[in-house]
Design an enzyme around this catalytic site. Sequence first.
Site, PDB file in Angstrom:
ATOM      1  N   GLN A 112     -13.606 -72.211   2.401  1.00  0.00           N
ATOM      2  CA  GLN A 112     -13.854 -70.771   2.296  1.00  0.00           C
ATOM      3  C   GLN A 112     -12.859 -70.055   1.382  1.00  0.00           C
ATOM      4  O   GLN A 112     -12.472 -68.919   1.636  1.00  0.00           O
ATOM      5  CB  GLN A 112     -13.898 -70.119   3.685  1.00  0.00           C
ATOM      6  CG  GLN A 112     -15.096 -70.644   4.483  1.00  0.00           C
ATOM      7  CD  GLN A 112     -15.415 -69.841   5.721  1.00  0.00           C
ATOM      8  OE1 GLN A 112     -14.528 -69.260   6.343  1.00  0.00           O
ATOM      9  NE2 GLN A 112     -16.680 -69.816   6.093  1.00  0.00           N
ATOM     10  N   LYS A 161      -4.012 -65.568   4.995  1.00  0.00           N
ATOM     11  CA  LYS A 161      -3.852 -65.606   6.448  1.00  0.00           C
ATOM     12  C   LYS A 161      -2.376 -65.671   6.853  1.00  0.00           C
ATOM     13  O   LYS A 161      -1.948 -65.009   7.792  1.00  0.00           O
ATOM     14  CB  LYS A 161      -4.601 -66.829   6.984  1.00  0.00           C
ATOM     15  CG  LYS A 161      -4.729 -66.844   8.486  1.00  0.00           C
ATOM     16  CD  LYS A 161      -5.670 -67.951   8.919  1.00  0.00           C
ATOM     17  CE  LYS A 161      -5.885 -67.917  10.415  1.00  0.00           C
ATOM     18  NZ  LYS A 161      -6.828 -68.960  10.842  1.00  0.00           N
TER      19      LYS A 161
END
Length: 557
Positions: A112, A161
């Site tokens: 992703q 992240k």
Amino acid sequence: MQFSGAEIIIKMLEKEGITVVSGIPGGANLPLYHALAKSSIRHVLTRHEQGAGFIAQGMARSTGKPAVCFVTSGPGATNLVTAIADAKADSVPIIAITGQVPTALLGTDAFQEVDMFGITLPITKHNYLVRSAGELPRIMSEAFRIALSGRPGPVVIDVPKDVQLEQVEIQDWPAATTQEHPDIDEAALQRIAALVNASQRPVLYIGGGIVHAHAFEELRAFARRSSIPVASTLLGLGCFPASDPLNLGMLGMHGAAATNFILQEADLLLACGVRFDDRATGNIAHFCPQAKIVHIDIDPAEIGKNRRVDEGLAADIRIALAELLPRILPDQRLVWGAFQQEMRSRYQQAEPRDADMQHPRNIIRAVAEIVGLETIITTDVGQHQMWVAQTYPFNVPRTLLTSGGLGTMGFGLPAGIGAALANPGRRVVCFSGDGSILMNIQELATLAELGLDVTVIIMNNGHLGMVRQQQELFYQATYIASRFESRPDFAAIARGFGLRGYDLGNTPQPRQLLATALRGSRPCVVNAPVRGEENVFPMVSPGAGNTRMIGFAPAAA
Ligand SMILES: Cc1ncc(C[n+]2csc(CCOP(=O)(O)OP(=O)(O)O)c2C)c(N)n1
Ligand SMILES: [Mg+2]
């Protein structure tokens, strides 16, 4: 005190006054959602990221304030791209916070991973790839300032992240964003005022810039002081009241015929908050051939971009109009007014029979008669959009939300949800097409969950009508890929989503059923069958000047 990157983002959103965020979570933005769970900011879970982007747009377009959406990395982020490009084209201040794979995996084709910074570079006003949590207070603050200042536009903040999880010590938080206004060029104001005072046939050509600058009162005062008629682009509709005698309505490709002819005779064009878009000007070499051109816009890059100007002023249009007002001599312009009147009576729009509720314009009028002035109208893209622009009496600013620059089918429903979220107590009506509604129909689930006062009216002509029209007129009626073979039952689909659903095709009294649908404030969907062969007229042929219109007949002299 220690904060994670995700907590910093949420805290900065709170500081900027954000109360609603739309979005969809995924692996790469879960830390952000975890921090959101502890905030008072409300989250609206959409069913597709494009829906989240257009909900943010609906909030921003209806209020003028920046609005925010969250999506995850990879497909979540790419699903948002169209809504970002759409915001860029129409100068809408949205801030998209996209999750990204951890910094260490950047550039490895990780699961992703897409290069959202690269993808959105040409379709944002500004974008960031955040490398450390310590940068976030500054970046968030800057993002709000950039989205709103000058010519507004979308900002993307791509946050890996690990940056969302990183803990940093924060002592001082940046203050909430305020707007500054640059100084205005006095000498240019004088020259513009002199041009206005010397002109005999001036026209104001206004657009979305008036909306962004909140220049509504200033525009009215200016136009009325010197009896200058106002022609509007699609995005300017509502800035100047439709009911005002000086209102010329929309110009351009599907504008009023009289308006295009009046512009042809103008000796001064006052272009305010517009960008000389080809849909408005037609073949620009033939646009306002006799007129001196004054262009006032907040974005200096627009001045002289498409058309040479006699006088350009890069300024906040609200301040510019307010400063100009006392320098303008009151004038009734009786000769010019009489000419406009003559054009209007000679080139009236052909009207459908009153009783014909299969004509889109009658449906639009019937809705306008039922709902109040403050109702917010959203549209999708196609013939129905142009019929709404031509027919609906927009008297209040920010009551038309439509995808102008990009022309994105699928805009109407989620933008309507966003408008309803940001304007509690106000009714929203979305005029859609049977093609467009299917592009974001999943957001009916979001609407059902929220129970907002949004009515979707589907002008169902069984076609990609605007495509069919062009094939008829410009491709020798060779029809390909513009007719739908299947006819979804939209009222039943609405009920399947838990909404009220009505079908004007199933009743001998469509007006009454429309009124029933619009009674109360619960969301609903109305299928409105309209004839497939109807065309939007007048229409300027692509590439021609605005006075070369087809599909209208001058009234007999
Ligand atoms: C996302 C997207 N794809 C394709 C187009 C090209 N396009 C413009 S209008 C139109 C037809 C729209 O059909 P519908 O929503 O039924 O409206 P109608 O013209 O029939 O009123 C198409 C395909 C577009 N504007 N946006
Ligand atoms: Mg259609």
